[in-house]
Write a protein that holds these residues in place. Structure first.
Motif, PDB file in Angstrom:
ATOM      1  N   GLY A 143       0.626  -1.269   0.217  1.00 45.82           N
ATOM      2  CA  GLY A 143       0.048  -0.058  -0.027  1.00 45.82           C
ATOM      3  C   GLY A 143       0.778   1.207  -0.164  1.00 45.82           C
ATOM      4  O   GLY A 143       0.555   2.137  -0.694  1.00 45.82           O
ATOM      5  N   ALA A 144       1.924   1.066   0.698  1.00 47.11           N
ATOM      6  CA  ALA A 144       2.913   2.354   0.960  1.00 47.11           C
ATOM      7  C   ALA A 144       3.445   2.591  -0.474  1.00 47.11           C
ATOM      8  O   ALA A 144       3.506   3.715  -1.027  1.00 47.11           O
ATOM      9  CB  ALA A 144       3.984   2.165   1.788  1.00 47.11           C
ATOM     10  N   GLU A 145       4.097   1.350  -1.411  1.00 47.58           N
ATOM     11  CA  GLU A 145       4.418   1.837  -2.698  1.00 47.58           C
ATOM     12  C   GLU A 145       3.455   2.344  -3.529  1.00 47.58           C
ATOM     13  O   GLU A 145       3.820   3.190  -4.354  1.00 47.58           O
ATOM     14  CB  GLU A 145       4.734   0.225  -2.965  1.00 47.58           C
ATOM     15  N   ILE A 146       1.957   2.015  -3.393  1.00 46.48           N
ATOM     16  CA  ILE A 146       1.207   2.577  -4.222  1.00 46.48           C
ATOM     17  C   ILE A 146       0.752   3.945  -3.916  1.00 46.48           C
ATOM     18  O   ILE A 146       0.834   4.933  -4.809  1.00 46.48           O
ATOM     19  CB  ILE A 146      -0.164   1.844  -4.142  1.00 46.48           C
ATOM     20  N   ARG A 147       1.316   4.371  -2.820  1.00 45.21           N
ATOM     21  CA  ARG A 147       0.887   5.967  -2.520  1.00 45.21           C
ATOM     22  C   ARG A 147       2.034   6.660  -2.870  1.00 45.21           C
ATOM     23  O   ARG A 147       1.979   7.837  -3.258  1.00 45.21           O
ATOM     24  CB  ARG A 147       0.636   6.024  -1.030  1.00 45.21           C
ATOM     25  N   ARG A 148       3.118   5.850  -3.323  1.00 50.10           N
ATOM     26  CA  ARG A 148       4.277   6.865  -3.526  1.00 50.10           C
ATOM     27  C   ARG A 148       4.300   6.977  -5.155  1.00 50.10           C
ATOM     28  O   ARG A 148       5.333   7.352  -5.642  1.00 50.10           O
ATOM     29  CB  ARG A 148       5.732   6.087  -3.135  1.00 50.10           C
ATOM     30  N   GLN A 149       3.479   6.416  -5.928  1.00 49.25           N
ATOM     31  CA  GLN A 149       3.557   6.411  -7.466  1.00 49.25           C
ATOM     32  C   GLN A 149       3.592   8.075  -7.933  1.00 49.25           C
ATOM     33  O   GLN A 149       3.130   8.987  -7.217  1.00 49.25           O
ATOM     34  CB  GLN A 149       2.130   5.829  -7.981  1.00 49.25           C
ATOM     35  N   LYS A 150       4.537   8.109  -8.921  1.00 44.78           N
ATOM     36  CA  LYS A 150       4.839   9.431  -9.234  1.00 44.78           C
ATOM     37  C   LYS A 150       4.299   9.638 -10.969  1.00 44.78           C
ATOM     38  O   LYS A 150       3.933   8.505 -11.540  1.00 44.78           O
ATOM     39  CB  LYS A 150       6.293   9.398  -9.407  1.00 44.78           C
ATOM     40  N   ASN A 151       4.078  10.825 -11.150  1.00 40.45           N
ATOM     41  CA  ASN A 151       3.496  11.196 -12.500  1.00 40.45           C
ATOM     42  C   ASN A 151       4.683  12.020 -13.410  1.00 40.45           C
ATOM     43  O   ASN A 151       5.388  12.720 -12.682  1.00 40.45           O
ATOM     44  CB  ASN A 151       2.240  11.794 -12.660  1.00 40.45           C
TER      45      ASN A 151
ATOM     46  N   ALA B  65      11.602  23.377 -16.920  1.00 39.75           N
ATOM     47  CA  ALA B  65      12.035  21.969 -16.405  1.00 39.75           C
ATOM     48  C   ALA B  65      13.163  22.016 -15.155  1.00 39.75           C
ATOM     49  O   ALA B  65      13.914  22.264 -15.171  1.00 39.75           O
ATOM     50  CB  ALA B  65      12.624  21.164 -17.334  1.00 39.75           C
ATOM     51  N   ILE B  66      12.500  21.876 -13.934  1.00 39.61           N
ATOM     52  CA  ILE B  66      13.492  21.791 -12.767  1.00 39.61           C
ATOM     53  C   ILE B  66      14.137  20.579 -12.768  1.00 39.61           C
ATOM     54  O   ILE B  66      15.465  20.791 -12.416  1.00 39.61           O
ATOM     55  CB  ILE B  66      12.578  21.987 -11.351  1.00 39.61           C
ATOM     56  N   HIS B  67      13.943  19.402 -13.230  1.00 42.71           N
ATOM     57  CA  HIS B  67      14.548  18.310 -13.049  1.00 42.71           C
ATOM     58  C   HIS B  67      15.229  17.700 -14.327  1.00 42.71           C
ATOM     59  O   HIS B  67      14.922  18.592 -15.406  1.00 42.71           O
ATOM     60  CB  HIS B  67      13.652  17.056 -12.765  1.00 42.71           C
ATOM     61  N   ASP B  68      16.242  17.125 -14.466  1.00 41.78           N
ATOM     62  CA  ASP B  68      17.072  16.670 -15.701  1.00 41.78           C
ATOM     63  C   ASP B  68      16.038  15.737 -16.386  1.00 41.78           C
ATOM     64  O   ASP B  68      15.771  14.696 -16.173  1.00 41.78           O
ATOM     65  CB  ASP B  68      18.289  15.931 -15.085  1.00 41.78           C
ATOM     66  N   LEU B  69      15.630  16.357 -17.613  1.00 43.74           N
ATOM     67  CA  LEU B  69      14.737  15.365 -18.369  1.00 43.74           C
ATOM     68  C   LEU B  69      15.475  14.309 -19.258  1.00 43.74           C
ATOM     69  O   LEU B  69      14.884  13.484 -19.831  1.00 43.74           O
ATOM     70  CB  LEU B  69      14.076  16.518 -19.621  1.00 43.74           C
ATOM     71  N   ASP B  70      16.872  14.468 -19.263  1.00 41.87           N
ATOM     72  CA  ASP B  70      17.743  13.479 -19.900  1.00 41.87           C
ATOM     73  C   ASP B  70      17.624  12.245 -19.026  1.00 41.87           C
ATOM     74  O   ASP B  70      18.123  11.270 -19.423  1.00 41.87           O
ATOM     75  CB  ASP B  70      18.957  13.987 -20.269  1.00 41.87           C
ATOM     76  N   ASN B  71      17.714  12.523 -17.669  1.00 44.37           N
ATOM     77  CA  ASN B  71      18.008  11.509 -16.449  1.00 44.37           C
ATOM     78  C   ASN B  71      16.738  11.642 -15.443  1.00 44.37           C
ATOM     79  O   ASN B  71      17.085  12.251 -14.336  1.00 44.37           O
ATOM     80  CB  ASN B  71      19.330  11.544 -16.062  1.00 44.37           C
ATOM     81  N   ILE B  72      15.544  11.063 -15.892  1.00 43.62           N
ATOM     82  CA  ILE B  72      14.524  11.073 -14.875  1.00 43.62           C
ATOM     83  C   ILE B  72      14.525   9.833 -14.113  1.00 43.62           C
ATOM     84  O   ILE B  72      14.451   8.742 -14.457  1.00 43.62           O
ATOM     85  CB  ILE B  72      13.114  11.234 -15.681  1.00 43.62           C
ATOM     86  N   LEU B  73      14.502  10.173 -12.674  1.00 39.63           N
ATOM     87  CA  LEU B  73      14.681   8.970 -11.894  1.00 39.63           C
ATOM     88  C   LEU B  73      13.730   9.271 -10.771  1.00 39.63           C
ATOM     89  O   LEU B  73      13.855  10.215  -9.877  1.00 39.63           O
ATOM     90  CB  LEU B  73      15.969   8.761 -11.042  1.00 39.63           C
ATOM     91  N   LEU B  74      12.343   8.727 -10.936  1.00 43.98           N
ATOM     92  CA  LEU B  74      11.332   9.482 -10.349  1.00 43.98           C
ATOM     93  C   LEU B  74      11.208   8.996  -8.616  1.00 43.98           C
ATOM     94  O   LEU B  74      10.882   9.904  -7.833  1.00 43.98           O
ATOM     95  CB  LEU B  74      10.144   8.819 -10.759  1.00 43.98           C
ATOM     96  N   GLU B  75      12.192   7.990  -8.427  1.00 47.08           N
ATOM     97  CA  GLU B  75      12.206   7.841  -6.902  1.00 47.08           C
ATOM     98  C   GLU B  75      12.967   8.867  -6.017  1.00 47.08           C
ATOM     99  O   GLU B  75      12.902   9.146  -4.957  1.00 47.08           O
ATOM    100  CB  GLU B  75      12.985   6.539  -6.582  1.00 47.08           C
ATOM    101  N   ASN B  76      13.669   9.767  -6.895  1.00 47.68           N
ATOM    102  CA  ASN B  76      14.427  11.205  -6.318  1.00 47.68           C
ATOM    103  C   ASN B  76      13.413  12.048  -6.243  1.00 47.68           C
ATOM    104  O   ASN B  76      13.807  13.243  -6.001  1.00 47.68           O
ATOM    105  CB  ASN B  76      15.651  11.224  -7.107  1.00 47.68           C
ATOM    106  N   LEU B  77      12.163  12.281  -6.590  1.00 48.64           N
ATOM    107  CA  LEU B  77      11.357  13.339  -6.389  1.00 48.64           C
ATOM    108  C   LEU B  77      10.806  13.679  -5.219  1.00 48.64           C
ATOM    109  O   LEU B  77      10.397  14.972  -4.913  1.00 48.64           O
ATOM    110  CB  LEU B  77      10.067  12.888  -7.459  1.00 48.64           C
ATOM    111  N   GLY B  78      11.198  13.178  -4.091  1.00 45.44           N
ATOM    112  CA  GLY B  78      10.737  13.255  -2.844  1.00 45.44           C
ATOM    113  C   GLY B  78       9.189  13.708  -2.707  1.00 45.44           C
ATOM    114  O   GLY B  78       8.405  12.632  -2.928  1.00 45.44           O
ATOM    115  N   ASP B  79       8.799  14.677  -2.114  1.00 45.53           N
ATOM    116  CA  ASP B  79       7.466  14.878  -1.944  1.00 45.53           C
ATOM    117  C   ASP B  79       6.462  15.435  -3.249  1.00 45.53           C
ATOM    118  O   ASP B  79       5.451  15.211  -3.209  1.00 45.53           O
ATOM    119  CB  ASP B  79       7.190  15.842  -0.984  1.00 45.53           C
ATOM    120  N   VAL B  80       7.266  15.727  -4.366  1.00 48.21           N
ATOM    121  CA  VAL B  80       6.662  16.165  -5.441  1.00 48.21           C
ATOM    122  C   VAL B  80       6.014  14.880  -6.161  1.00 48.21           C
ATOM    123  O   VAL B  80       6.659  13.934  -6.368  1.00 48.21           O
ATOM    124  CB  VAL B  80       7.458  16.577  -6.310  1.00 48.21           C
ATOM    125  N   ARG B  81       4.600  15.077  -6.390  1.00 53.16           N
ATOM    126  CA  ARG B  81       3.893  13.855  -6.869  1.00 53.16           C
ATOM    127  C   ARG B  81       4.263  13.902  -8.634  1.00 53.16           C
ATOM    128  O   ARG B  81       4.345  12.776  -9.148  1.00 53.16           O
ATOM    129  CB  ARG B  81       2.604  13.995  -6.769  1.00 53.16           C
TER     130      ARG B  81
END
Length: 1613
Positions: free
Chosen positions: A33-41, A1132-1148
């Motif tokens: 369940g925690a994993e699901i809540r962490r999903q990123k878009n 684009a705040i993040h690196d669009l060449d190297n998107i690693l969504l687990e590094n997004l923190g609280d941003v969904r």
């Protein structure tokens, strides 16, 4: 799947129960369940660079594309300020606009209108008007007159000048060409004074094809251009005045819709919707590709928290997820909202696969096809699978496969290659490589518009579909001329002459292979070379000698001649063929003597006589241009007959001359050539009817061209041993007239649709009566000639005369409509003539002898000189007498003519001419004063001095009938018209329909290429969607698991949703896959009405949304835009060449915003009969600023490109050598759509300069000597943006940079680099610092803009200011014809080498490429000044002193060793380009040719930017730099490191050490430079700088991995 289908079909109870059951299983573990809540878009949007444009004005532009009159109807709807006043939201306004449009349009055109409106496809047209509005305001000097606007001319921007809040300001004005009128009072005064103005004193402002000109206007009236926006108060007042004045013929009123910023507050609510918000675009794709992280090239800098972008409002729950549509489930079970959404997240977060076992891949394509065709909505299923493939692939691979699907796919793949995709619209193939939504909608709109026209003509749907999908006959630029007649004199006959009797007569031998260039000696007349010549001319003499030579050499051709007299034909032309030639004519004499010898002796002797004429005059070799004299002909005649004559030749000669023997035959021969039209060519060759030059080389080429056509006919049995080949070819497909201006290239032909004009209320067609050949008036005529004739011109009356003669000679297929007009200031007699013609045709066109009457009247008119006004009455009396006489002779009622003369009124005739002028010059776009023939929509303009005969009208009739009308007319004849009164089904009804449909179809833009989709099986593996009422049919073959399939799935689905066409989509996946075909997620961005706010005036625009993307996979975002778009990321705040969504923190949701920076103007430039003029330079700008951007022409297809924004631009040759050698008039180019523009330009050299070379070594520094190359690539766009926003801050920045740069002395060093992703941008800043710290010279950096992040583009101006360097961002769009790379990394490599000659401004002479991850330790000035020994490129060879790497040195073995032949293999991390030499030697073109050849093999060019120049160095020579200029640890070893002038952080294929780790370990100064660059960046962006992670000590060398088999190693970015 059963459950999935149940959910789709509305079995909500079962679905909800299933959801409940599944929720228990999937939500048991808390961790899950925690994993699901962490999903990123991930979310991406794309907006236009220009300011917002009002939706209301966009709607009016879209309607004008349908019919021009609809624009004005819509304006009349919305000019009332209370229109739409009930709306207080953007969505309400959009719906109200669509509702109004639906009253003007039929379905499905109204659906297309709504979709185009949400697409914002008309926005660029409004930007163009905005540019013209700015130019209108700036073109008038400061003036104190009350007409001038407050603030105008005071240096304010366009928007400030028309800001209504400024005193006296206004939002509307009228430009008359010499004054601006800003209010209705001034306009009223100006309109009132028009009568007093001298017409020629008014300087008309320029009108363009795209302008909205008030209907049925007086084309000679003064022009008034109104700039304003419907919905503003001032608009209604001024529009009403102008419309009324236009109806009265006082002005020619054009409206350019413009709403200046600041005027939104004075506009109605709906009038300002869209004007405030940026234009957010759609119609593009976004992909998130799973990235190969072999070398772990990721930046470790922490991202600043607090993203300034909002999270998306809501997710689209109507999209299917694994067979469930969650919006429907939530409707039924709202109380389970949290659980249902958690279940959706669970489904979306299933394991993402980027690899499968080999046995799982085997049938993956077939399983995909099965899943699609068995779905309840196959198009949606195809879209979901292709766009979310990594998430779905594992479930697909487990499906049980139906063998019938697999068998059908394999059977189809015997006819179409596996994985191939094709698509056709109504039978015509579409190039799917270049297909985009805007192009597709334009194509569909074109077809629907035609279908709508056919419906209005009462044509049944079935007939309309038949016409739209019928294949038109293939167009050809060459036609056979039927020259069969007794005037052809053959010297030989291969089938009968003794000299050929030893040859074989088996025609099948034509199909046998022979050596190249070897002729086939077959005893059959296959090739008829008939030469049309004047025997007295030099070229005639030369041709005769050539014929005799080829004949004597036994060439297998039948040779013949047709003789004519140029002098006699001139007499015919001047005297209208009524006089005979009485003077002495040498050519006629030669022809007569030739005929005598041929009849009395032999043809061979007759030909010898022709040859003797030349010999007796000039000796053997020289061909004298002077005409032969009679005594020379007589001498040759005597010499030729002396040995054979029974009586003395002199006596024969006297007898012949006295009795005029053969004179009639000789003159008839000339008349025949005149009738054929071949006399214009001096000497010409007819090879089986095809026209060529009359030279030996042309003869042999013509024979080789004709051979395959004959072979094809022999192969299919259409030509057999007894077939008369000439008879067959000329009777099947030939014309009895040659006129290249009629039969020439289709690109030079002009077509117009007559449909809109025909259906106007007061159409000229309402009063039109047609002339027809006697006895054919009751027959339907497939061809209609409309003749626009200026009766006051000789060309016009001659055309009229020929048209009457054409009908008198009888034409069963055509009718003629006369559109007679007279130029301004015409005299009364001409108007009287027009009146008699019009009335006669109107009343008596059906009479037997009406043509005789008109012909006689015209002859009388032409013979009488036009009288002076003093004797006009006498002239009129004579005319009346002649009319009465002719009427009596031709049985026309004389009394009617007497009554007409009494009631004649010049004013009435002139009013009729005004109406006609609007049709000809306003609607059809003819030039005032021209004479033209409009044949079923094809416009043929008469040029002064060119003869146009009745035969030419016959040729036009034949060609237009064969190519564009015959198949249409055959369909129309079979139609059963329902809903049409049988009494109305007259011959005129059928003739009108044939004319209108042919003219509409002639302007249709589509390819003639077709494919036979019907041969493919479509029982089990195809999607079939039938709609009998649709006029659109789509045939497609698609590989759903391909990048093209991803795009096509979305395009076909939106097409189905909008217009429900018939579709037959055959699925064609690759049968046996070796790897996953798609390793990306894809979204195609489409607009909808929900983009418009339902709470306020804002327009949000569509976005690409990726829900629940994998967290631990590294993704790369790429944007798939239409070919003409140049796009860059701006937020684009993040690196669009190297998107690693687990590094997004609280941003969904990770968000990115891109911007359409420019559109593309591309073209192909050709030089007549030569190769493309490589190196030719073009400049583009406005009239005031002609040079804003420049480019040069490639040798490859003569291709060139420029970046433009919407507007009106002028393209011309650049000053200097291009303009000195070539000539081409400046071309006006309107960029008014999101599709950019493609142009074809033909240039020619100036007289006397034909043999001069364009690329000249001495001319290297000729171009741009005085040009400041700052901002070359951005000039246009900066200028365009200042037009919109008035931003002047860039100048201040540039001044500050210059101050800092002054400290540096010497010639500027130009350095070019490319970076993508935050890590490489970090390296790039370090490289910049390392360069600057080692030199005191000025430095200018050039960066490829395409891949730079918004942060880098924000920081670099500050960095340039701080450190005192210049920089420029450059770009070049990948040409469509050049083989495309798919991976982003390989595209970047390609940009380093493929476009060096065109990506920089022409003024740049030299540039050094330095890799982003390089550290410079020496003064780059030393390298910049190095003598390259005349070579265009200089690279450093690879080191070979690190023996550990020998196993990876692929260039030392196999193919590379053989190819290099002892030359070094160079590294591409650092190189120098002598651009002057590079362009002069066309090295760019050469490299692109090599690239095109090699890149189609996936195993070639694995290190593209490095392999290509090394492979081509035998042709594009490389200067090898000293080894110390580039050191990298992987290849060089530590022994030489101390001498290194630059250090490159090459990837190490043995250790695969991460870049950052290697940088800190290898380069001692790297950490200090990195710290400086990061602190500077943080200061500018307001970030905190975190200390980097602990670095391993320099001695700690990473452990080597296995070498494996990876021999082709990439050594830098």
């Amino acid at each position: 799947m059963a459950a999935a289908r149940g959910a789709r079909s509305g079995g909500s109870a079962a679905a909800a129960a299933l959801v409940s059951a599944l929720l228990v299983g999937c939500l048991v573990a808390g961790g899950q369940g925690a994993e699901i809540r962490r999903q990123k878009n991930v979310q991406a949007a794309l907006r236009a660079k220009w300011a917002g444009t009002p939706l209301l004005l966009e709607a009016s532009e879209l309607l004008s594309k349908e019919w021009k009159d609809l624009f004005w109807d819509f304006i009349d709807h919305w000019k009332e300020l209370e229109r739409g006043s009930e709306c207080l939201t953007a969505k309400c306004c959009a719906q109200k606009i669509v509702e109004d449009a639906r009253t003007l349009l039929n379905e499905p055109l109204s659906s297309i209108f709504e979709f185009s409106l949400t697409l914002r496809s008309a926005s660029p047209r409004l930007v163009l008007y905005r540019q013209l509005a700015k130019e209108s305001l700036s073109s008038f000097p400061i003036d104190d007159s009350p007409e001038q606007i407050s603030g105008h001319g005071t240096g304010k921007t366009f928007d400030e000048a028309v800001d209504p809040s400024s005193s006296g300001g206004t939002c509307c004005w009228v430009d008359t060409g010499n004054v601006l009128l800003f209010n209705s009072a001034d306009l009223h005064e100006w309109l009132g004074g028009l009568g007093k103005l001298a017409m020629d004193s008014t300087e008309h402002p320029e009108l363009f094809d795209f302008d909205h000109i008030y209907p049925r206007t007086n084309i000679t009236a003064p022009v008034a251009i109104f700039y304003g926006a419907v919905g503003t108060k001032c608009f209604k007042e001024m529009h009403v005045q102008l419309a009324e004045a236009s109806k009265q013929g006082k002005v020619r009123y054009a409206l350019r819709p413009v709403l200046p910023s600041g005027c939104g507050t004075t506009s109605t609510f709906c009038g300002s919707v869209g004007a405030v918000d940026a234009v957010t675009l759609s119609g593009y794709g976004v992909e998130l590709a799973l990235k190969n992280m072999e070398y772990k090239a990721m930046d470790d800098t922490a991202i600043k928290k607090g993203v300034p972008l909002e999270d998306p409002k809501t997710e689209d729950l109507s999209q299917e997820v694994r067979g469930f549509i969650f919006s429907k489930i939530l409707e039924r079970k709202p109380e389970l909202n949290a659980e249902i959404m958690a279940f959706r997240d669970y489904l979306l977060s299933s394991t993402v696969s980027d690899t499968l076992e080999v046995w799982e891949l085997k049938d993956l394509g077939h399983q995909t096809a099965q899943r699609i065709v068995q779905a309840s909505d196959p198009l949606q299923s195809m879209q979901e699978i292709s766009q979310n493939f990594p998430s779905i692939v594992s479930s697909l691979s487990r499906m049980k496969l139906d063998d019938s699907i697999k068998d059908e796919i394999i059977a189809n793949q015997r006819m179409v290659p596996p994985g191939k995709s094709l698509m056709a619209l109504n039978g015509a193939l579409i190039n799917i490589e270049d297909l985009d939504l805007y192009l597709l909608m334009d194509m569909v709109h074109g077809e629907l518009s035609l279908a709508d026209q056919f419906v209005r003509l009462k044509l049944p749907q079935s007939a309309a579909h038949k016409i739209l999908s019928a294949p038109p006959p293939a167009e050809s630029n060459s036609f056979r001329v039927d020259f069969r007649s007794s005037h052809v004199h053959y010297i030989n006959n291969l089938e009968e002459d003794d000299m050929y009797r030893r040859w074989r007569s088996n025609i099948q031998e034509l199909l046998m292979p022979v050596f190249p260039g070897q002729m086939r000696y077959i005893r059959k007349n296959l090739f008829h070379s008939v030469y049309v010549l004047d025997p007295a001319s030099a070229c005639g003499a030369e041709t005769i000698d050539m014929i005799l030579s080829l004949y004597q050499d036994g060439v297998p051709i039948r040779f013949g001649i047709i003789m004519h007299s140029s002098r006699f034909i001139n007499v015919i032309e001047e005297s209208d063929d009524t006089l005979t030639n009485n003077g002495e004519d040498t050519s006629i004499l030669i022809t007569r003597l030739f005929l005598y010898i041929k009849e009395t002796y032999s043809t061979q002797l007759a030909f010898q006589f022709l040859s003797n004429i030349h010999k007796s005059r000039n000796g053997e070799d020289d061909y004298n241009e002077e005409l032969v004299e009679a005594h020379q002909v007589e001498g040759a005649f005597v010499d030729s007959l002396l040995s054979n004559a029974k009586s003395h030749p002199q006596d024969v000669l006297l007898k012949l001359q006295k009795e005029n023997v053969y004179k009639q035959e000789a003159e008839e021969s000339s008349r025949f050539v005149h009738k054929l039209g071949l006399y214009k060519l001096q000497c010409s060759l007819l090879m089986n009817g095809f026209v060529h030059e009359a030279s030996e080389e042309a003869t042999m080429n013509a024979m080789n061209d004709e051979l395959p056509r004959i072979q094809e006919q022999v192969y299919y049995g259409h030509i057999q041993s007894h077939t008369d080949v000439l008879e067959k070819f000329l009777s099947e497909n030939s014309y009895k007239r040659y006129n290249p201006s009629i039969t020439g290239k289709s690109a030079e032909k002009k077509f117009v649709s007559l449909f809109a004009s025909y259906h106007q209320d007061s159409s000229v067609f309402n009063d039109m009566n047609y002339l027809q050949s006697p006895g054919t008036t009751d027959d339907a005529k497939p061809v209609t000639h409309l003749l626009a004739i200026d009766l006051s011109s000789k060309v016009g009356t001659k055309l009229l005369s020929e048209a009457i003669r054409y009908l008198m000679d009888r034409s069963d297929r055509a009718r003629v409509g006369l559109l007679l007009y007279v130029r301004t200031g015409a005299s009364s007699p001409i108007l009287l003539l027009k009146d008699i013609f019009d009335r006669t045709i109107s009343s008596f066109s059906y009479k037997e002898k009406v043509l005789v009457f008109l012909h006689g009247l015209l002859k009388f008119y032409e013979a009488q000189p036009l009288p002076a006004s003093s004797v006009a009455d006498d002239w009129t009396r004579n005319m009346m007498e002649k009319v009465y006489t002719l009427a009596a002779e031709t049985a026309l009622p004389v009394d009617d003519y007497k009554a007409w003369f009494k009631s004649f009124s010049a004013d009435t005739v002139l009013k009729g001419i005004d109406k006609l002028s609007d049709f000809l010059f306003g609607q059809l776009g003819l030039v005032f004063g021209s004479n033209a023939v409009i044949t079923n929509g094809r416009v043929f303009i008469m040029n002064e001095g060119e003869s146009f005969l009745a035969n030419d009208l016959g040729l036009l009739e034949s060609i237009e009938y064969d190519l564009r009308t015959k198949y249409i007319f055959e369909i129309i004849e079979e139609v059963e018209f329902a809903g049409v009164d049988p009494d109305d089904l007259t011959s005129q009804f059928y003739s009108d329909i044939a004319m209108l449909i042919s003219s509409s179809m002639s302007v249709r833009e589509r390819t003639s290429e077709r494919a036979h989709f019907e041969i493919l099986h479509a029982e089990h593996s195809a999607i079939k969607l039938n709609n009998a009422n649709s006029s659109i049919h789509i045939d497609a073959v698609i590989d759903p698991l391909s990048p093209i399939g991803q795009k096509l799935a979305s395009l076909l689905r939106i097409l189905w949703k909008q217009i429900q066409p018939s579709m037959r989509i055959v699925l064609n996946p690759i049968s046996s896959l070796a790897d996953l075909p798609l390793k990306n997620f894809y979204r195609f961005v489409l607009p909808s009405m929900d983009d418009f706010s339902s709470t306020d005036h804002s327009v949000h625009g569509p976005k690409a949304f990726f829900a629940n993307m994998p967290l631990s996979k590294t993704l790369t975002m790429n944007i798939d835009v239409p070919e003409p778009w140049l796009v860059e990321p701006v937020i684009a705040i993040h690196d669009l060449d190297n998107i690693l969504l687990e590094n997004l923190g609280d941003v969904r949701t990770l968000q990115a915003v891109f911007e359409l920076e420019a559109l593309l103007l591309t073209g192909h430039c050709m030089e007549k009969d030569r190769d493309p003029p490589r190196g030719l330079q073009f400049i583009l700008g406005t009239k005031q600023r002609p040079h804003l951007v420049d480019t040069l022409v490639m040798a490859n297809l003569g291709y060139w490109q420029m970046k433009v924004s919407p507007g009106v631009w002028y393209l011309q040759l650049a000053p200097g050598r291009s303009a000195d050698l070539y000539e081409v008039p400046p071309k006006l180019i309107a960029i008014d759509s999101l599709r950019g523009k493609l142009m074809h330009i033909e240039v020619q050299k100036k007289k006397g300069k034909e043999h001069e070379e364009l690329l000249n070594a001495a001319d290297d520094y000729h171009f741009h000597e005085k040009t400041d190359n700052k901002g070359w690539n951005n000039n246009l766009l900066k200028w365009a943006s200042s037009l919109i926003s008035g931003d002047a801050s860039s100048k201040n920045k540039a001044d500050k940079i210059t101050d800092r740069k002054d400290a540096r002395q010497g010639e500027t060093i130009n350095i070019f680099s490319v970076a993508s992703g935050h890590l490489y941008e970090r390296f790039l800043k370090i490289m910049i610092l390392s360069v600057l710290k080692k030199t005191q010279r000025p430095v200018k950096f050039w960066f490829i803009k395409n891949y730079l992040s918004p942060q880098f583009k924000d920081v670099i101006p500050h960095m340039a200011q701080e450190y005192g360097f210049e920089y420029e961002l450059i770009t070049y769009k990948w040409p469509t014809w050049l083989h495309k790379q798919k991976e982003k990394q390989r595209i970047i490599w390609a940009y380093k080498i493929l476009f060096l000659d065109v990506i920089f401004p022409l003024s740049l002479r030299k540039v050094i490429f330095v890799d982003a991850d390089q550290i410079v330790r020496a003064d780059m000035g030393e390298l910049y000044d190095m003598n390259l020994k005349g070579r265009p490129l200089a690279y450093t060879p690879f080191c070979d002193n690190n023996k550990d790497m020998d196993g990876y040195r692929f260039w030392k073995q196999g193919f590379w060793k053989d190819h290099l032949r002892g030359r070094p293999y160079h590294i591409s991390a650092l190189y120098v380009v002598d651009l002057a030499k590079f362009r002069q030697t066309a090295s760019g073109d050469t490299l692109r040719v090599f690239y095109e050849q090699l890149s189609k093999d996936s195993n070639s060019l694995s290190n593209l930017d490095q392999d290509l120049p090394n492979y081509a160095q035998h042709t594009v020579p490389i200067f090898s730099l000293p080894q110390e200029w580039l050191w990298c640890e992987s290849w060089c070893g530590n022994a030489t490191k101390a001498r290194a002038k630059t250090i490159d952080l090459c990837n190490n294929p043995m250790t695969k050490e991460p870049k950052l780790q290697g940088a800190r370990r290898i380069v001692p100064e790297w950490a200090g430079l990195d710290s400086e660059a990061r602190q500077f960046t943080a200061r500018i962006l307001g970030d905190d700088v975190k200390s980097p992670e602990a670095t391993p000590p320099p001695s700690e060398t990473p452990k080597a991995e296995d070498k494996g088999t990876d021999q082709d190693v990439k050594d830098e970015l």
